[in-house]
Design a protein around this motif. Structure first.
Motif: not given
Ligand SMILES: [Zn+2]
Length: 158
Positions: A10, A12, A44
């Protein structure tokens, strides 16, 4: 014994003035993740690893970021919901191995708290959860402190 491996990743973006949540722990930081949820990139990646191992699509399929229900949600709830899904299929966690890649802040003093937070949710021992941290030596978007990446691998048994 039926053993299944899963991996998750993941990303961000980081922005000044937001809270930084990693592995279920709030980390003192100038910048935090831009996200629909609390932006816990590590949890996540872990959710995706667990869903992948059990053949259950991905985090966006189960918890879409277009759903208002998940706005600013604590990602520990997403991990708990994910764990419930894999448990319904008869799986339990053997071990988890994660890596967080970000330039700063240094997070080594928070690793034990992350292991405790994660292990409590997925009903295993903290020793079965590894969280590692690295940087990209100032290279790329993580090196410029524009973003954070997390990778997770999980082994499940049935
Ligand atoms: Zn995420």
């Amino acid at each position: 014994m039926n053993i299944r491996i899963g991996q998750g990743i993941d990303f961000h973006r980081l922005e000044t003035g937001l809270d930084l949540w990693l592995g279920g722990v709030k980390i003192p930081s100038e910048k935090g993740c831009i996200a629909h949820s609390d932006g816990d990139v590590l949890l996540h990646a872990l959710c995706d690893a667990m869903l992948g191992a059990s053949g259950l699509r991905d985090i966006g399929f189960h918890f879409p970021d277009t759903d208002k229900k998940y706005k600013n949600i604590d990602s520990k709830i997403l991990l708990k919901n994910t764990f419930d899904l894999i448990r319904q299929k008869g799986f339990r966690v053997i071990n988890i191995d994660c890596t967080i890649c970000l330039e700063k802040p240094k997070i080594s003093t928070f690793i034990e708290d992350m292991k405790k937070a994660i292990s409590a949710i997925v009903e295993t021992e903290p020793d079965n959860v590894a969280v590692k941290a690295t940087t990209t030596e100032k290279l790329g978007f993580t090196g410029r402190e524009e973003g954070v990446v997390a990778l997770a691998v999980v082994l499940l048994s049935k």
